[in-house]
Design a protein around this motif. Structure first.
Motif, PDB file in Angstrom:
ATOM      1  N   LEU A   1       0.899  -1.163  -0.084  1.00 21.87           N
ATOM      2  CA  LEU A   1      -0.010  -0.013  -0.022  1.00 21.87           C
ATOM      3  C   LEU A   1       0.999   1.294   0.052  1.00 21.87           C
ATOM      4  O   LEU A   1       2.115   1.112   0.395  1.00 21.87           O
ATOM      5  CB  LEU A   1      -1.048   0.072   1.263  1.00 21.87           C
ATOM      6  CG  LEU A   1      -1.551  -1.144   1.577  1.00 21.87           C
ATOM      7  CD1 LEU A   1      -2.660  -0.937   2.830  1.00 21.87           C
ATOM      8  CD2 LEU A   1      -2.552  -1.841   0.321  1.00 21.87           C
TER       9      LEU A   1
ATOM     10  N   LEU B   1      -3.824   0.942  -3.387  1.00 19.94           N
ATOM     11  CA  LEU B   1      -3.161  -0.634  -3.289  1.00 19.94           C
ATOM     12  C   LEU B   1      -2.256  -0.430  -4.383  1.00 19.94           C
ATOM     13  O   LEU B   1      -2.923  -0.537  -5.594  1.00 19.94           O
ATOM     14  CB  LEU B   1      -4.495  -1.325  -3.600  1.00 19.94           C
ATOM     15  CG  LEU B   1      -4.105  -2.857  -3.946  1.00 19.94           C
ATOM     16  CD1 LEU B   1      -3.360  -3.440  -2.443  1.00 19.94           C
ATOM     17  CD2 LEU B   1      -5.417  -3.961  -4.116  1.00 19.94           C
TER      18      LEU B   1
ATOM     19  N   VAL C   1      -0.093  -6.208  -5.492  1.00 23.18           N
ATOM     20  CA  VAL C   1      -0.674  -7.852  -4.885  1.00 23.18           C
ATOM     21  C   VAL C   1       0.729  -8.552  -5.275  1.00 23.18           C
ATOM     22  O   VAL C   1       0.886  -8.792  -6.451  1.00 23.18           O
ATOM     23  CB  VAL C   1      -1.823  -8.158  -5.384  1.00 23.18           C
ATOM     24  CG1 VAL C   1      -1.914  -9.670  -4.578  1.00 23.18           C
ATOM     25  CG2 VAL C   1      -2.884  -7.126  -5.027  1.00 23.18           C
TER      26      VAL C   1
ATOM     27  N   ARG D   1      -1.004 -17.806  -8.494  1.00 21.10           N
ATOM     28  CA  ARG D   1      -2.027 -16.774  -8.767  1.00 21.10           C
ATOM     29  C   ARG D   1      -2.531 -16.163  -7.526  1.00 21.10           C
ATOM     30  O   ARG D   1      -2.695 -16.710  -6.457  1.00 21.10           O
ATOM     31  CB  ARG D   1      -2.966 -17.308  -9.435  1.00 21.10           C
ATOM     32  CG  ARG D   1      -2.712 -17.883 -11.077  1.00 21.10           C
ATOM     33  CD  ARG D   1      -3.791 -18.674 -11.567  1.00 21.10           C
ATOM     34  NE  ARG D   1      -4.319 -19.968 -10.797  1.00 21.10           N
ATOM     35  CZ  ARG D   1      -5.143 -20.612 -11.110  1.00 21.10           C
ATOM     36  NH1 ARG D   1      -5.887 -20.732 -12.003  1.00 21.10           N
ATOM     37  NH2 ARG D   1      -5.087 -21.831 -10.222  1.00 21.10           N
ATOM     38  N   PRO D   2      -2.518 -14.758  -7.341  1.00 20.22           N
ATOM     39  CA  PRO D   2      -3.187 -14.119  -6.375  1.00 20.22           C
ATOM     40  C   PRO D   2      -4.725 -14.492  -5.971  1.00 20.22           C
ATOM     41  O   PRO D   2      -5.342 -14.334  -7.206  1.00 20.22           O
ATOM     42  CB  PRO D   2      -3.010 -12.430  -6.677  1.00 20.22           C
ATOM     43  CG  PRO D   2      -2.171 -12.284  -7.938  1.00 20.22           C
ATOM     44  CD  PRO D   2      -2.342 -13.602  -8.622  1.00 20.22           C
ATOM     45  N   ARG D   3      -5.019 -14.818  -4.989  1.00 20.22           N
ATOM     46  CA  ARG D   3      -6.315 -15.263  -4.687  1.00 20.22           C
ATOM     47  C   ARG D   3      -7.125 -14.151  -3.985  1.00 20.22           C
ATOM     48  O   ARG D   3      -6.722 -13.637  -3.361  1.00 20.22           O
ATOM     49  CB  ARG D   3      -6.236 -16.516  -3.648  1.00 20.22           C
ATOM     50  CG  ARG D   3      -7.399 -17.241  -3.654  1.00 20.22           C
ATOM     51  CD  ARG D   3      -7.422 -18.312  -2.624  1.00 20.22           C
ATOM     52  NE  ARG D   3      -7.062 -18.236  -1.577  1.00 20.22           N
ATOM     53  CZ  ARG D   3      -7.841 -18.083  -0.401  1.00 20.22           C
ATOM     54  NH1 ARG D   3      -9.073 -17.776  -0.559  1.00 20.22           N
ATOM     55  NH2 ARG D   3      -7.241 -17.627   0.686  1.00 20.22           N
ATOM     56  N   ALA D   4      -8.216 -13.896  -4.786  1.00 22.55           N
ATOM     57  CA  ALA D   4      -9.029 -12.631  -4.404  1.00 22.55           C
ATOM     58  C   ALA D   4      -9.541 -12.777  -3.086  1.00 22.55           C
ATOM     59  O   ALA D   4      -9.325 -11.821  -2.148  1.00 22.55           O
ATOM     60  CB  ALA D   4     -10.548 -12.547  -5.240  1.00 22.55           C
ATOM     61  N   GLY D   5      -9.802 -13.903  -2.582  1.00 22.40           N
ATOM     62  CA  GLY D   5     -10.240 -14.154  -1.145  1.00 22.40           C
ATOM     63  C   GLY D   5      -9.035 -13.720  -0.245  1.00 22.40           C
ATOM     64  O   GLY D   5      -9.350 -13.025   0.949  1.00 22.40           O
ATOM     65  N   ALA D   6      -8.020 -14.067  -0.420  1.00 24.04           N
ATOM     66  CA  ALA D   6      -6.699 -13.803   0.536  1.00 24.04           C
ATOM     67  C   ALA D   6      -6.527 -12.066   0.358  1.00 24.04           C
ATOM     68  O   ALA D   6      -6.307 -11.586   1.508  1.00 24.04           O
ATOM     69  CB  ALA D   6      -5.583 -14.421  -0.180  1.00 24.04           C
ATOM     70  N   VAL D   7      -6.639 -11.697  -0.744  1.00 26.87           N
ATOM     71  CA  VAL D   7      -6.539  -9.966  -0.700  1.00 26.87           C
ATOM     72  C   VAL D   7      -7.479  -9.382   0.163  1.00 26.87           C
ATOM     73  O   VAL D   7      -7.316  -8.616   0.928  1.00 26.87           O
ATOM     74  CB  VAL D   7      -6.648  -9.584  -1.954  1.00 26.87           C
ATOM     75  CG1 VAL D   7      -6.810  -8.024  -2.309  1.00 26.87           C
ATOM     76  CG2 VAL D   7      -5.601 -10.000  -2.936  1.00 26.87           C
ATOM     77  N   TYR D   8      -8.689 -10.041   0.009  1.00 27.75           N
ATOM     78  CA  TYR D   8      -9.910  -9.492   0.809  1.00 27.75           C
ATOM     79  C   TYR D   8      -9.719  -9.361   2.266  1.00 27.75           C
ATOM     80  O   TYR D   8      -9.816  -8.744   3.080  1.00 27.75           O
ATOM     81  CB  TYR D   8     -11.199 -10.427   0.543  1.00 27.75           C
ATOM     82  CG  TYR D   8     -12.217 -10.056   1.506  1.00 27.75           C
ATOM     83  CD1 TYR D   8     -13.094  -8.952   1.501  1.00 27.75           C
ATOM     84  CD2 TYR D   8     -12.508 -11.237   2.344  1.00 27.75           C
ATOM     85  CE1 TYR D   8     -13.891  -9.011   2.552  1.00 27.75           C
ATOM     86  CE2 TYR D   8     -13.660 -11.066   3.261  1.00 27.75           C
ATOM     87  CZ  TYR D   8     -14.361  -9.851   3.404  1.00 27.75           C
ATOM     88  OH  TYR D   8     -15.245  -9.693   4.369  1.00 27.75           O
TER      89      TYR D   8
ATOM     90  N   LEU E   1      -6.864  -7.129   3.431  1.00 27.26           N
ATOM     91  CA  LEU E   1      -7.468  -5.726   3.638  1.00 27.26           C
ATOM     92  C   LEU E   1      -8.452  -5.581   4.815  1.00 27.26           C
ATOM     93  O   LEU E   1      -8.403  -4.804   5.442  1.00 27.26           O
ATOM     94  CB  LEU E   1      -8.094  -5.199   2.372  1.00 27.26           C
ATOM     95  CG  LEU E   1      -7.066  -5.199   1.229  1.00 27.26           C
ATOM     96  CD1 LEU E   1      -7.994  -4.988  -0.203  1.00 27.26           C
ATOM     97  CD2 LEU E   1      -6.291  -3.948   1.511  1.00 27.26           C
ATOM     98  N   ARG E   2      -9.319  -6.565   4.824  1.00 28.77           N
ATOM     99  CA  ARG E   2     -10.260  -6.705   6.184  1.00 28.77           C
ATOM    100  C   ARG E   2      -9.494  -6.672   7.558  1.00 28.77           C
ATOM    101  O   ARG E   2      -9.637  -5.467   8.346  1.00 28.77           O
ATOM    102  CB  ARG E   2     -11.036  -7.944   6.082  1.00 28.77           C
ATOM    103  CG  ARG E   2     -12.166  -8.008   7.093  1.00 28.77           C
ATOM    104  CD  ARG E   2     -12.580  -9.427   7.436  1.00 28.77           C
ATOM    105  NE  ARG E   2     -11.588 -10.496   7.426  1.00 28.77           N
ATOM    106  CZ  ARG E   2     -11.831 -11.707   7.404  1.00 28.77           C
ATOM    107  NH1 ARG E   2     -12.850 -12.285   7.147  1.00 28.77           N
ATOM    108  NH2 ARG E   2     -10.857 -12.459   7.549  1.00 28.77           N
TER     109      ARG E   2
END
Lengths: 427, 427
Positions: free
Chosen positions: A261, A331, A334, A306-313, A316-317
């Motif tokens: 970030l 951002l 990733v 591959r970056p996993r969307a759920g891990a990024v979520y 950040l959460r």
């Protein structure tokens, strides 16, 4: 003691290291080949070169692996896990070596490496977390390590950007950070400055003569030989063909994702802040330039980068749960990498079962932290014929009595590993 | 009626358009300059060229703006907002034009554009949302539009990947999608194939002679002249210097972020799915290749194009609330763009107050949907001297009585706009 754990013929003759610091004629046979140009491989190459050895490093893409994705925490204490206490002494030894290592590296490379002695705060999400931090505090004090408990108000005073509902924190004033990407770049420059040969090529197979490793076959068909090869390919260490079964203890990839970030204006954070948010560990590592590295996922996903969307979520959460203001940051990146995990989560440093092959692999979450101690241990083994005492407990020989399962010489088959994302810290 | 809203001298003489479809000699003066090579600018250029005009398009980076970030929904009904009913007729007209437009474009460009007549489901998060969808259903039926209410079970049957707790959905079977990036590429190729000149240059200032626009001054000092210039620079339309005050109604940038996810295996979705999750609108647009476009933030942030961590977090949170499985998808891309918003959220299509300048700007959330109707309206005005009836209500003249505030000719000062991130849909 160190000599006792060395199989005969595993290291180069110390006599060679006593020679002049010649670079070796171009194209001539080096004293040492290092496979892998991450921070571990380059650290080994640089320190071995300083001990007078000629060194060639082989890597198709230096620093593109875990060295790039890591956050650069140097955190023996706040990274401590139950059951990993044997690692603590090695981690502490490497952390203590860092100031000298950095000074020498900055001199040798002519560049700064972003070593910030900023300390670390471990925030408690709730009172149960706070109780856990009190346990760690007691344990640390029993080991003579500096820690301090902070109340909710003290945490807010130290980190005004932290979330208002946090229950308190544990301060680990000796857990610092380094910019791992600057570190890697400085190691590359230091290697070049000292005369290490960097070969941008992929190692495909081991060259064996009798029961001895004598070099590496490269992807373009070239054969590179040397009296000794140091394997430092991280999670990919099992991917070079031709080693007899049982030589390389299982090293499996554990995927980690980090976010970069970027904030503008006054810094949100001035020390490393970490915590566990509803069971999910997360850390925020503020750089001097306003960037914040947030990490990290921990996923058993084979070699899937591959970056996993759920891990990024989730990152950040949880980062916002500790520091709400990071939501306003840019951002920027990733990044995913693979931690090289050994069967006991500790590194494999020293002679393998086969002459001519040394290992510097399996550093899992602690590769950046363990770079100085690993580099000096392997350089010492190469130059003096003996491992320093502090590394003696981490030779691959500790798995020799563990049967074939742990020493299959291949990483775990990624099809066989359950793809169950969990969260843990990465280095 | 169309002729009545045209100020004298605003369009080129229709006689020119009746000429042969010569490309014009290289370097010769074109009939029309189009500023901006997004989908609107290229659509206008292509259709004007098909009407026999010679056209030069000026853009330093064709298709790098909102045309790239958009999701490509063609959704007059599910995108309907209270207070924007006047837009509905124009949106419907453009949606109905799409099949023919696509067929001609695919023939002209030789490429497919990913036009999927897949329909759209609007999911209800809870019973209050479901009541709102019933209202829209009634309104749509009163207009003769096809919609259908789906129960919770019907939604699960149609979209097995949808979250189990959703209350139901509204089906809009005529709301489709197009791959906006393929659309833009096809428009580029069609322009080249038909003989439009593409000039990769930045327009810096308007060239005026008396009270008339006669061309554009480019960044490299070149002056480009033509009888008429069409302004299609989206949110940047106010950034070309030298227009008298009041000529260009205020067009302000509204930042939108979209994510590109990639799934492997069977598709998670086979139609567009959207909904409002705890007050936050979100949509998921599945492409034929397994990608899913998730959008969109709506932020008043001036020309700041940096991806905001909090917006990425909210999109992933809300997308997972509708379709939990997207958490396992690869996060392939985070994209930001600027919607060009006019004072009434409707586009500005037609003559400006100044002769020689036509506007095709202010398309806000509907740029991709409105490309066919805008392109044909401006091409008609250029070739025939008159706007088609359907576009008559959207000429810039509707702001002439609104006083100077709305017609300052500059976009809103980004310093003056409160940086308050909200969420809304983007196209």
């Amino acid at each position: 003691m160190p000599a006792a754990i060395m199989p005969p013929g595993a290291a180069v003759a110390p006599a060679r290291a006593a020679g002049a610091r010649d670079r070796g004629a171009p194209g001539s046979r080096p004293d040492v080949i290092v496979a892998g140009a991450g921070v571990i491989g380059l650290g080994v190459a640089w320190r071995a070169r300083l001990r007078g050895l000629t060194v060639t490093v082989v890597d198709p893409a230096p620093g593109s692996g875990a060295s790039w994705t890591a956050a650069g925490m140097l955190a023996p204490l706040s990274e401590l896990r139950y059951g990993e206490q044997p690692l603590l002494a090695l981690n502490m030894a490497s952390a203590q070596r860092y100031p000298t290592f950095v000074a020498e590296l900055e001199r040798s490379s002519g560049t700064e490496v972003g070593y910030l002695r900023c300390g670390t705060l471990v925030a408690a999400w709730d009172s149960a977390d706070m109780a856990g931090l009190r346990d760690i505090h007691g344990f640390a004090r029993s080991l003579g390590l500096r820690t301090e408990l902070l109340t909710r108000r003290e945490l807010r005073a130290r980190v005004p950007a932290s979330a208002s509902g946090l229950a308190g924190a544990l301060s680990a004033p000796d857990d610092h950070q380094i910019d791992n990407r600057l570190l890697h770049g400085a190691l590359l420059r230091a290697c070049v400055a000292e005369g290490v040969t960097l070969l941008p090529a992929a190692a495909r197979r081991w060259l064996l003569r009798g029961d001895r490793v004598v070099g590496l076959g490269l992807a373009d068909g070239t054969e590179l030989t040397a009296p000794v090869v140091v394997l430092a390919c991280g999670a990919w260490s099992g991917q070079i063909d031709g080693l007899p079964p049982g030589v390389l203890p299982a090293v499996r990839p554990v995927k980690g994702q980090t976010l970069r970030l970027r904030t503008v204006g006054p810094p949100l954070l001035t020390c490393v802040l970490r915590g566990t948010v509803r069971g999910h560990p997360v850390y925020l590592v503020p750089r001097a330039d306003g960037r914040i590295v947030v990490g990290a996922s921990s996923e058993e996903a084979g070699f899937d980068l591959r970056p996993r969307a759920g891990a990024v979520y989730e990152l950040l959460r949880d980062a916002q749960a500790l520091v709400p203001g990071v939501g306003e940051a840019e951002l920027e990146e990733v990044s995913t990498g693979l931690r090289p995990a050994s069967p006991d989560n500790a590194p494999l440093i020293g002679p393998s079962r086969i002459p001519g092959l040394l290992l510097a692999v399996g550093h899992y979450r602690n590769g950046v932290l363990l770079t100085p101690v690993t580099a000096d241990a392997i350089a010492g083994l190469l130059a003096d014929g003996a491992l320093p005492d502090e590394a003696a407990a981490f030779t691959p020989a500790r798995f020799d009595h563990a049967g074939n399962r742990a020493t299959e010489g291949r990483v775990a088959d990624d099809q066989a590993v359950e793809n169950r994302p969990t969260r843990e810290d990465v280095r």
